[in-house]
Design a protein around this motif. Structure first.
Motif, PDB file in Angstrom:
ATOM      1  N   LEU A 122       0.842  -1.194   0.000  1.00  0.00           N
ATOM      2  CA  LEU A 122       0.000   0.000   0.000  1.00  0.00           C
ATOM      3  C   LEU A 122       0.882   1.251   0.000  1.00  0.00           C
ATOM      4  N   GLU A 123       0.502   2.248  -0.800  1.00  0.00           N
ATOM      5  CA  GLU A 123       1.201   3.529  -0.843  1.00  0.00           C
ATOM      6  C   GLU A 123       0.262   4.638  -0.367  1.00  0.00           C
ATOM      7  N   PRO A 124       0.812   5.716   0.236  1.00  0.00           N
ATOM      8  CA  PRO A 124      -0.054   6.809   0.719  1.00  0.00           C
ATOM      9  C   PRO A 124      -0.994   7.352  -0.358  1.00  0.00           C
ATOM     10  N   GLY A 125      -0.521   7.425  -1.608  1.00  0.00           N
ATOM     11  CA  GLY A 125      -1.349   7.956  -2.687  1.00  0.00           C
ATOM     12  C   GLY A 125      -2.574   7.116  -2.993  1.00  0.00           C
ATOM     13  N   ASP A 126      -2.582   5.852  -2.535  1.00  0.00           N
ATOM     14  CA  ASP A 126      -3.743   4.995  -2.787  1.00  0.00           C
ATOM     15  C   ASP A 126      -4.983   5.474  -2.037  1.00  0.00           C
ATOM     16  N   ARG A 127      -4.790   6.262  -1.007  1.00  0.00           N
ATOM     17  CA  ARG A 127      -5.930   6.779  -0.253  1.00  0.00           C
ATOM     18  C   ARG A 127      -6.583   7.983  -0.945  1.00  0.00           C
ATOM     19  N   ARG A 128      -5.884   8.557  -1.945  1.00  0.00           N
ATOM     20  CA  ARG A 128      -6.364   9.811  -2.531  1.00  0.00           C
ATOM     21  C   ARG A 128      -6.786   9.692  -3.999  1.00  0.00           C
ATOM     22  N   MET A 129      -6.714   8.505  -4.565  1.00  0.00           N
ATOM     23  CA  MET A 129      -7.047   8.326  -5.971  1.00  0.00           C
ATOM     24  C   MET A 129      -8.559   8.313  -6.171  1.00  0.00           C
ATOM     25  N   ASN A 130      -9.002   8.978  -7.247  1.00  0.00           N
ATOM     26  CA  ASN A 130     -10.415   8.985  -7.596  1.00  0.00           C
ATOM     27  C   ASN A 130     -10.847   7.617  -8.117  1.00  0.00           C
ATOM     28  N   ILE A 131     -12.118   7.305  -7.967  1.00  0.00           N
ATOM     29  CA  ILE A 131     -12.640   6.025  -8.438  1.00  0.00           C
ATOM     30  C   ILE A 131     -13.922   6.246  -9.232  1.00  0.00           C
ATOM     31  N   ALA A 132     -14.252   5.245 -10.067  1.00  0.00           N
ATOM     32  CA  ALA A 132     -15.490   5.309 -10.838  1.00  0.00           C
ATOM     33  C   ALA A 132     -16.652   4.683 -10.089  1.00  0.00           C
ATOM     34  N   GLY A 133     -16.363   3.721  -9.229  1.00  0.00           N
ATOM     35  CA  GLY A 133     -17.410   3.047  -8.466  1.00  0.00           C
ATOM     36  C   GLY A 133     -16.851   2.516  -7.164  1.00  0.00           C
ATOM     37  N   PRO A 134     -17.665   2.491  -6.083  1.00  0.00           N
ATOM     38  CA  PRO A 134     -17.180   2.087  -4.762  1.00  0.00           C
ATOM     39  C   PRO A 134     -17.127   0.575  -4.588  1.00  0.00           C
ATOM     40  N   LEU A 135     -16.474   0.159  -3.523  1.00  0.00           N
ATOM     41  CA  LEU A 135     -16.460  -1.247  -3.143  1.00  0.00           C
ATOM     42  C   LEU A 135     -17.857  -1.708  -2.745  1.00  0.00           C
ATOM     43  N   ASP A 136     -18.145  -2.968  -2.981  1.00  0.00           N
ATOM     44  CA  ASP A 136     -19.349  -3.580  -2.440  1.00  0.00           C
ATOM     45  C   ASP A 136     -19.290  -3.464  -0.912  1.00  0.00           C
ATOM     46  N   ALA A 137     -20.423  -3.154  -0.288  1.00  0.00           N
ATOM     47  CA  ALA A 137     -20.456  -2.940   1.159  1.00  0.00           C
ATOM     48  C   ALA A 137     -19.991  -4.177   1.929  1.00  0.00           C
TER      49      ALA A 137
END
Length: 237
Positions: free
Chosen positions: A57-72
């Motif tokens: 895991l890298e710190p930048g992974d927390r700030r990347m935009n996404i197209a769709g969220p994880l399944d709950a």
């Protein structure tokens, strides 16, 4: 040897949070192909072994935009047992799996519908150059495993899986003789089991086979493999 030195020698390395992605070609078929990479023979950690693409895991992974969220349900399992159940941590793990797969294989897992991110974190800029966004809805959480304490490097890895049809672009020439992964192989499940695999990869492969046989149901429990008293143990998340 002093008591302090003996304690330091016996102390296991702290596992680093990491993630890996299993790409499946032929989801729904009897014997689909999965992507594995052979690690460079000169590496100190698992040299020459076939593994799933992945990394820490890298710190930048927390700030990347996404197209769709994880399944709950996936998010809840990723956060189970944590003192601070922060959803951004679960999302970052899934993003790390996608980013590391791109870095090690050149395969861009994502969607082009929305274009690329406006201001991607530095570690994500090569991926963002393909005008894609990661879609976390496409990921299945297959297993979690912690590297045994007697190894010099340890990782707390979350293994995800995705349909190979989620690959929308490719950067050529990533795997070569001087890279971390020197060879990429799309292997049918029955042949993948015969490759030179680390024990943890073999465990996850068995879980993947069972999950595929069950139709990749999101209600199936996710196993957690950890080494205790000389043997691999399997709990469920």
């Amino acid at each position: 040897m002093s008591a302090t030195a003996g304690e330091a020698k016996a102390r296991a390395a702290r596992p680093r949070d990491s993630a890996a992605l299993i790409l499946i070609d032929g989801m729904g078929r009897k014997n689909p192909r999965i992507l594995l990479g052979r690690r460079h023979a000169a590496l100190t950690f698992m040299p020459g072994k076939f593994v799933f693409p992945g990394g820490r895991l890298e710190p930048g992974d927390r700030r990347m935009n996404i197209a769709g969220p994880l399944d709950a349900r996936v998010e809840a399992r990723l956060l189970k047992g944590r003192a601070d159940p922060d959803p951004t941590f679960a999302r970052a793990l899934a993003l790390a799996a996608i980013r590391e797969t791109f870095e090690e294989t050149g395969l861009v897992v994502g969607v082009k519908d929305y274009g690329g991110p406006d201001k991607p974190p530095k570690v994500w800029r090569p991926y963002a150059a393909f005008d894609c966004l990661p879609d976390l809805q496409a990921l299945h959480f297959i297993a979690r495993a912690i590297t045994p304490p007697f190894l010099p490097k340890r990782f707390d890895t979350r293994f995800f899986a995705a349909d190979a049809r989620c690959v929308t672009a490719k950067r050529e020439g990533v795997a070569h003789d001087g890279a971390e992964l020197v060879e990429l192989v799309w292997a049918p499940l029955d042949r993948a089991e015969k490759l030179d695999l680390p024990g943890v990869t073999r465990n996850v492969l068995d879980e993947l086979r069972a999950r595929l046989a069950a139709g990749m149901s999101p209600f199936a429990p996710t196993p957690f493999f950890h080494f205790s008293r000389g043997i691999w143990r399997r709990d469920e998340l």
